[in-house]
Design an enzyme around this catalytic site. Structure first.
Site, PDB file in Angstrom:
ATOM      1  CB  THR A 130      -2.532   4.979 -16.865  1.00  0.00           C
ATOM      2  OG1 THR A 130      -1.571   5.370 -15.890  1.00  0.00           O
ATOM      3  CG2 THR A 130      -2.741   6.121 -17.846  1.00  0.00           C
ATOM      4  CB  CYS A 142      -9.698  -6.319  13.709  1.00  0.00           C
ATOM      5  SG  CYS A 142     -10.144  -8.043  13.883  1.00  0.00           S
TER       6      CYS A 142
END
Length: 179
Positions: free
Chosen positions: A12, A100
């Site tokens: 849901t 990163c």
């Protein structure tokens, strides 16, 4: 997935997160004018002050098309991590590079793609502001930053402390080979 999602996925809708995103958008809209004026003024004051006081420093990126709350300033001939340690000691929070590339000895691929000189690619610092910051905090950064950069450049083999300038032909010393 079940028929309630037209076969795309099961489950849901995350109603709480949807409502939370809506509230976050309302708050952002409510403070947008302040962000685009007062927060931008703090960023611009910091940039002007650093560029005026610290030789061989420059703003990276597009100066016209950018967020009002963030600046990335490059300081040539020194390491960003060392700058961060001294800023932290002075009680100032900032960041260097991107998540990163943390832990890498090579400069950010983004900095390289932007043609930031190798002499500056390791010495970029990102300052971010919000409505919770003040001009007095900007002034504090401007007070400590010139001394931090000067102290670190004294340690740099690429900086001539006597003449307060880069060593003769420092670009030759920065000839990295990439894997």
């Amino acid at each position: 997935g079940g028929h309630q999602e037209r076969g795309r996925r099961a489950g849901t809708e995350n109603t709480a997160s949807i409502v939370g995103l809506g509230v976050a958008c309302e708050l952002a809209l409510q403070h947008m004018e302040f962000e685009n004026t007062q927060v931008k003024a703090m960023r611009d004051r910091l940039e002007r002050g650093i560029i005026e006081q610290v030789p061989h420093s420059f703003i990276t990126g597009d100066l016209n098309n950018r967020l009002p709350n963030t600046t990335d300033i490059a300081f040539e001939y020194i390491e960003g991590e060392a700058i961060l340690m001294l800023l932290n000691k002075a009680g100032i929070a900032a960041s260097s590079g991107s998540a990163c590339t943390s832990g890498s000895l090579e400069p950010s691929h983004v900095m390289r793609a932007m043609d930031i000189p190798y002499t500056a690619a390791h010495g970029t610092i990102r300052f971010s502001f919000s409505r919770y910051n003040s001009m007095s905090e900007v002034d504090e950064v401007l007070k400590v930053m010139p001394d931090i950069v000067a102290a670190l450049r004294k340690l740099s083999p690429y900086w001539d402390s006597i003449n307060n300038a880069p060593v003769a032909d420092p670009e030759q010393a920065f000839q990295p080979t990439y894997a």
